[in-house]
Design an enzyme around this catalytic site. Sequence first.
Site, PDB file in Angstrom:
ATOM      1  N   HIS A  41       0.833  -1.217   0.000  1.00 13.71           N
ATOM      2  CA  HIS A  41       0.000   0.000   0.000  1.00 13.71           C
ATOM      3  C   HIS A  41       0.864   1.262   0.000  1.00 13.71           C
ATOM      4  O   HIS A  41       1.315   1.715   1.045  1.00 13.71           O
ATOM      5  CB  HIS A  41      -0.901  -0.034   1.251  1.00 13.71           C
ATOM      6  CG  HIS A  41      -1.937   1.034   1.300  1.00 13.71           C
ATOM      7  ND1 HIS A  41      -3.139   0.855   1.955  1.00 13.71           N
ATOM      8  CD2 HIS A  41      -1.974   2.294   0.799  1.00 13.71           C
ATOM      9  CE1 HIS A  41      -3.870   1.961   1.855  1.00 13.71           C
ATOM     10  NE2 HIS A  41      -3.167   2.859   1.161  1.00 13.71           N
ATOM     11  N   HIS A  46       1.402   5.278  -2.173  1.00  7.38           N
ATOM     12  CA  HIS A  46       0.888   6.276  -3.121  1.00  7.38           C
ATOM     13  C   HIS A  46       2.097   6.975  -3.718  1.00  7.38           C
ATOM     14  O   HIS A  46       2.684   7.857  -3.084  1.00  7.38           O
ATOM     15  CB  HIS A  46       0.009   7.299  -2.403  1.00  7.38           C
ATOM     16  CG  HIS A  46      -1.161   6.701  -1.683  1.00  7.38           C
ATOM     17  ND1 HIS A  46      -2.423   6.650  -2.244  1.00  7.38           N
ATOM     18  CD2 HIS A  46      -1.284   6.133  -0.467  1.00  7.38           C
ATOM     19  CE1 HIS A  46      -3.264   6.073  -1.388  1.00  7.38           C
ATOM     20  NE2 HIS A  46      -2.605   5.750  -0.297  1.00  7.38           N
ATOM     21  N   LEU A  47       2.495   6.583  -4.922  1.00  8.23           N
ATOM     22  CA  LEU A  47       3.708   7.177  -5.502  1.00  8.23           C
ATOM     23  C   LEU A  47       3.397   8.396  -6.379  1.00  8.23           C
ATOM     24  O   LEU A  47       4.308   9.023  -6.907  1.00  8.23           O
ATOM     25  CB  LEU A  47       4.538   6.125  -6.245  1.00  8.23           C
ATOM     26  CG  LEU A  47       5.045   4.958  -5.366  1.00  8.23           C
ATOM     27  CD1 LEU A  47       6.032   4.076  -6.122  1.00  8.23           C
ATOM     28  CD2 LEU A  47       5.664   5.415  -4.054  1.00  8.23           C
ATOM     29  N   ASN A  86      -5.441   6.320  -6.556  1.00  6.19           N
ATOM     30  CA  ASN A  86      -6.073   7.640  -6.375  1.00  6.19           C
ATOM     31  C   ASN A  86      -5.203   8.782  -6.880  1.00  6.19           C
ATOM     32  O   ASN A  86      -4.992   9.773  -6.192  1.00  6.19           O
ATOM     33  CB  ASN A  86      -6.456   7.862  -4.896  1.00  6.19           C
ATOM     34  CG  ASN A  86      -5.245   7.892  -3.976  1.00  6.19           C
ATOM     35  OD1 ASN A  86      -4.258   7.203  -4.215  1.00  6.19           O
ATOM     36  ND2 ASN A  86      -5.302   8.681  -2.926  1.00  6.19           N
ATOM     37  N   LYS A 129      -9.249  -1.761  -5.981  1.00  2.00           N
ATOM     38  CA  LYS A 129      -9.395  -0.953  -4.761  1.00  2.00           C
ATOM     39  C   LYS A 129     -10.694  -0.175  -4.815  1.00  2.00           C
ATOM     40  O   LYS A 129     -10.972   0.517  -5.791  1.00  2.00           O
ATOM     41  CB  LYS A 129      -8.211   0.025  -4.650  1.00  2.00           C
ATOM     42  CG  LYS A 129      -8.308   1.012  -3.485  1.00  2.00           C
ATOM     43  CD  LYS A 129      -7.701   0.469  -2.216  1.00  2.00           C
ATOM     44  CE  LYS A 129      -7.889   1.378  -1.019  1.00  2.00           C
ATOM     45  NZ  LYS A 129      -6.733   2.173  -0.667  1.00  2.00           N
ATOM     46  N   ASP A 172       1.170   2.530   3.843  1.00  2.00           N
ATOM     47  CA  ASP A 172       0.288   3.598   3.365  1.00  2.00           C
ATOM     48  C   ASP A 172       1.102   4.882   3.140  1.00  2.00           C
ATOM     49  O   ASP A 172       0.672   5.979   3.505  1.00  2.00           O
ATOM     50  CB  ASP A 172      -0.884   3.843   4.323  1.00  2.00           C
ATOM     51  CG  ASP A 172      -1.998   4.632   3.654  1.00  2.00           C
ATOM     52  OD1 ASP A 172      -1.878   4.979   2.450  1.00  2.00           O
ATOM     53  OD2 ASP A 172      -2.997   4.933   4.331  1.00  2.00           O
ATOM     54  N   ALA A 175      -4.196  14.923   3.868  1.00  2.00           N
ATOM     55  CA  ALA A 175      -4.120  13.798   4.811  1.00  2.00           C
ATOM     56  C   ALA A 175      -3.091  12.790   4.330  1.00  2.00           C
ATOM     57  O   ALA A 175      -3.076  12.439   3.145  1.00  2.00           O
ATOM     58  CB  ALA A 175      -5.479  13.116   4.932  1.00  2.00           C
ATOM     59  N   GLY A 176      -2.264  12.291   5.240  1.00  2.00           N
ATOM     60  CA  GLY A 176      -1.326  11.216   4.883  1.00  2.00           C
ATOM     61  C   GLY A 176       0.083  11.492   5.362  1.00  2.00           C
ATOM     62  O   GLY A 176       0.488  12.647   5.516  1.00  2.00           O
TER      63      GLY A 176
HETATM   64  O1  DOR Z   1      -4.225   9.770   4.781  1.00  2.00           O
HETATM   65  C1  DOR Z   1      -4.419   9.278   3.670  1.00  2.00           C
HETATM   66  N1  DOR Z   1      -3.717   9.691   2.600  1.00  2.00           N
HETATM   67  N2  DOR Z   1      -5.340   8.325   3.522  1.00  2.00           N
HETATM   68  C2  DOR Z   1      -5.710   7.915   2.317  1.00  2.00           C
HETATM   69  O2  DOR Z   1      -6.603   7.125   2.225  1.00  2.00           O
HETATM   70  C3  DOR Z   1      -5.072   8.411   1.105  1.00  2.00           C
HETATM   71  C4  DOR Z   1      -3.769   8.981   1.371  1.00  2.00           C
HETATM   72  C5  DOR Z   1      -3.301   9.834   0.227  1.00  2.00           C
HETATM   73  O3  DOR Z   1      -3.358   9.402  -0.921  1.00  2.00           O
HETATM   74  O4  DOR Z   1      -2.848  10.966   0.477  1.00  2.00           O
HETATM   75 ZN    ZN Z   2      -3.617   4.845   1.201  1.00  2.00          ZN
END
Ligand code: DOR
Ligand code: ZN
Length: 399
Positions: free
Chosen positions: A58, A60-61, A92, A141, A279, A293-294
Amino acid sequence: MTTLAVRGGLAFINGSFSQKDILIEDGVIASTSADAQKADETVYAPGCLVLPGLIDPHVHLREPGDTYKEDFRTGGRAAIAGGFTTVMDMPNNRLPTVTRERLDEKARLAREKAPCNVLFHFGGTDSNFAEVRKADPQSLKLYLGKTTGELMLHDPTALERHFANFHKDRPIVLHACGDSPDEAKDLERTYANIENCVSLAQKMQRRIHIAHASTGHELLLAKRWKGCTVEVAPHHLFLSKNDLERLGPYGKVYPQLRSEQMRIGLWKMLEGADCIATDHAPHTPEDKENGAAGYPGLETSVALMFDACAKGLLDRIWVAERMSGRVAGTFGLKGVGVLEKGCAGDVTIFDPKKEWSVDASEFQTKCKWSPFDGKALKGKVRTVIRGGKQLYVDNEFWD
Ligand code: DOR
Ligand code: ZN
């Protein structure tokens, strides 16, 4: 033929650690028992754990679309520096990965730029059933709650249709968490989503996978159906609401950090987790100040997990499985995640005694901050070998 041997370390083979040498011939593991005397190149690993190249299911690149946050080169280098030779990228993107064309384009970019293997989760929308069949991805997903970007299911009938449409034995990965800042509402939504997906999956006898479980109750719900696997992210194990004051806007993440009591509840149920997933979700400081967020996670994850082993909180075998073979098993990945004859010559050498502290300004990711900045850890990635080639040794890339 070129050969590389890893000698003198504690190798993780068949679910246990033992003193074994690994011989890699032309990029493929040729033996895990013989003592590999006559290799062209020998890497000595005394006192180190010799792990299969780790797999992160999991990340996100961000490429294409948001390469100012991360791209396949920097994210791939972060993966390697963090001990991961295989990562699975989320759909995403700014233009979500919901058509075969976009998936092909992403795969091409990753092949050109990433120093690690990059595999992909395909995104499901309210209507892209035909594209899912056409793209025939490893994993689908579905976002049942808000994420970065626009990708999300809105039509309540789409979930069941995807469950019926996608291969029954390949996992549908569920982002089940709510996004309400009100914790009670967020949890109510999260639990309802998981309960619904688990019972539907059981009824339809299909595989599902719960992304980033952040409470013990989610693990409990997931385990009601044997075809449901579940992942946990290090930040939900090692951070809680108590860190939010310190982190300010950098603390925002989905699922949100839980209370200290719930964090302990997650540890109590942790046995049920199948995978550790970073993540890795990089954002610039400016985007964080504006509510993104992230957290980044690739370069801290394995050290956090083995540091917990050093403290007696977790078992090394348990961690190693859930960062390699068990991840491969969950996603049906062949020829990676185990040190076995015939598998890819991907090896991560980890020094469990090395003490260091997190300084994200030195990280490979474009995201030069971390919620763990300043944290002292015991254990660090020493050498990463991919396809029989040393890519990363003692903090340096061998390009
Ligand atoms: O905190 C998050 N960031 N949760 C997610 O589901 C996506 C991720 C993001 O792509 O930034
Ligand atoms: Zn994620």
